[in-house]
Design an enzyme around this catalytic site. Structure first.
Site, PDB file in Angstrom:
ATOM      1  N   ARG A 236       0.800  -1.280  -0.078  1.00  0.00           N
ATOM      2  CA  ARG A 236      -0.047   0.119   0.093  1.00  0.00           C
ATOM      3  C   ARG A 236       0.919   1.297  -0.155  1.00  0.00           C
ATOM      4  O   ARG A 236       0.544   2.317  -0.506  1.00  0.00           O
ATOM      5  CB  ARG A 236      -1.039  -0.109   1.273  1.00  0.00           C
ATOM      6  CG  ARG A 236      -2.177   1.149   1.198  1.00  0.00           C
ATOM      7  CD  ARG A 236      -3.126   0.973   2.186  1.00  0.00           C
ATOM      8  NE  ARG A 236      -4.366   1.715   2.317  1.00  0.00           N
ATOM      9  CZ  ARG A 236      -4.494   2.773   2.793  1.00  0.00           C
ATOM     10  NH1 ARG A 236      -3.596   3.091   3.794  1.00  0.00           N
ATOM     11  NH2 ARG A 236      -5.609   3.415   2.523  1.00  0.00           N
TER      12      ARG A 236
ATOM     13  N   ILE B 130      -7.832   7.045  -1.338  1.00  0.00           N
ATOM     14  CA  ILE B 130      -7.648   5.733  -1.124  1.00  0.00           C
ATOM     15  C   ILE B 130      -8.422   5.329  -0.247  1.00  0.00           C
ATOM     16  O   ILE B 130      -8.116   6.008   1.067  1.00  0.00           O
ATOM     17  CB  ILE B 130      -5.997   5.535  -0.997  1.00  0.00           C
ATOM     18  CG1 ILE B 130      -5.746   3.999  -0.983  1.00  0.00           C
ATOM     19  CG2 ILE B 130      -5.349   6.157   0.124  1.00  0.00           C
ATOM     20  CD1 ILE B 130      -4.283   3.646  -1.328  1.00  0.00           C
ATOM     21  N   SER B 131      -9.070   4.280  -0.440  1.00  0.00           N
ATOM     22  CA  SER B 131      -9.990   3.823   0.967  1.00  0.00           C
ATOM     23  C   SER B 131      -9.346   3.448   2.028  1.00  0.00           C
ATOM     24  O   SER B 131      -8.306   2.769   1.876  1.00  0.00           O
ATOM     25  CB  SER B 131     -10.910   2.660   0.329  1.00  0.00           C
ATOM     26  OG  SER B 131     -11.947   3.203  -0.701  1.00  0.00           O
ATOM     27  N   GLN B 132      -9.914   3.407   3.160  1.00  0.00           N
ATOM     28  CA  GLN B 132      -9.449   2.638   4.540  1.00  0.00           C
ATOM     29  C   GLN B 132      -9.289   1.258   4.257  1.00  0.00           C
ATOM     30  O   GLN B 132     -10.286   0.662   3.773  1.00  0.00           O
ATOM     31  CB  GLN B 132     -10.583   3.116   5.597  1.00  0.00           C
ATOM     32  CG  GLN B 132     -10.222   2.754   6.842  1.00  0.00           C
ATOM     33  CD  GLN B 132     -11.455   2.797   8.098  1.00  0.00           C
ATOM     34  OE1 GLN B 132     -12.269   3.596   7.631  1.00  0.00           O
ATOM     35  NE2 GLN B 132     -11.090   2.372   9.032  1.00  0.00           N
TER      36      GLN B 132
END
Length: 216
Positions: free
Chosen positions: A37, A63-65
Site C-alpha cells: 500500500r 484511497i479507501s480505508q
C-alpha cells in the site's frame, strides 16, 4: 519502489488491526498482506500508508480505508477466477486486492485524470486489471455478465443496470445513502426476476458520479 522488511512488518500490524475489527476471511487478509500500500503514497507520507484510514489522492478522491476495502472484499465472496467489475478505480488499491484474491478484474473510473494515472501505475507494480474510463454507474454492459460487482463510491440508490449485469447467483456490493454516509448493501441475484438484499454497517464514501449516481 521498494517493499522492505519494515514495510511487510507494517502490513502484518495492519492485519492485526483488521482481525480485531472483525475481518475473518483469510483470503482477504492474505491479499491485503501482499499489496504494498505504501507504493500509493509519496515518500513524505509513508507513515500514513499502513494506518487504518482513508487518504486523499487528488481529484477529490481518496484511497479507501483498509478496513473498508477488507469489509467490501469479504462480503463480495470472491472465488478464484471470479469475473469482477469494480466501479470506481480510484488509486487502484482495491483492484490490486481483488487481483491477489485471484479475480479477473474489470475496473472503470469516471475521472479521466485518475484513470490515466492508475492505468499507467498499476502495471509498474505488476497488477494488470482490464481498465476502462467512463460512467461506471451504468456498469460495463458490453463485458457483462459478471460474477461479482463492487461499487467503491456512495450511490443514491441501487442502479437497476448493475443488477441486470450480474450472473444468476452473482453478488453486488454497494454503499447506498446520502453524501454524508451510506449503508453497505449486498444484493444477490437469485434468478432473472428475484434478488436478495442484505444490509450491513454504515460507511462514508465519495459520491458515485454518473447518470445513475449523483450526476456529473
Amino acid at each position: 519502489m521498494e517493499d522492505s522488511y519494515k514495510h511487510r512488518g507494517m502490513r502484518r500490524s495492519l492485519l492485526k488491526i483488521l482481525r480485531g475489527k472483525g475481518i475473518t476471511d483469510e483470503a482477504v487478509l492474505a491479499a491485503i498482506g501482499k499489496v504494498p500500500r505504501h507504493f500509493f503514497f509519496d515518500n513524505a507520507l509513508l507513515e500514513h500508508a499502513y494506518q487504518d484510514k482513508a487518504f486523499p489522492i487528488g481529484e477529490g478522491q481518496t484511497i479507501s480505508q483498509p478496513y473498508t476495502v477488507a469489509f467490501q472484499s469479504e462480503k463480495l465472496s470472491v472465488k478464484e477466477g471470479s469475473k469482477v467489475l469494480e466501479i470506481g478505480t480510484g488509486s487502484g488499491y482495491q483492484a490490486c486486492v481483488l487481483l491477489e484474491m485471484g479475480a479477473n478484474v474489470y475496473t472503470i473510473e469516471y475521472n479521466k485524470i485518475l484513470y490515466e494515472r492508475t492505468r499507467k501505475f498499476l502495471p509498474k507494480m505488476g497488477y494488470r486489471p482490464h481498465f476502462f474510463q467512463g460512467d461506471g454507474s451504468k456498469g460495463l454492459p458490453r463485458h457483462a455478465p459478471f460474477d461479482r460487482i463492487i461499487v467503491t463510491a456512495g450511490a443514491p440508490s441501487v442502479p437497476d443496470s448493475l443488477i441486470r449485469q450480474l450472473n444468476i447467483n452473482g453478488i453486488l456490493i454497494i454503499p447506498v445513502g446520502n453524501n454524508e454516509r451510506q449503508k453497505m448493501l449486498r444484493i444477490t441475484r437469485i434468478d432473472e426476476k428475484k434478488i436478495k438484499k442484505e444490509e450491513f454497517d454504515f460507511f462514508s464514501f465519495v459520491p458515485l458520479k454518473g447518470e445513475e449516481g449523483w450526476g456529473r
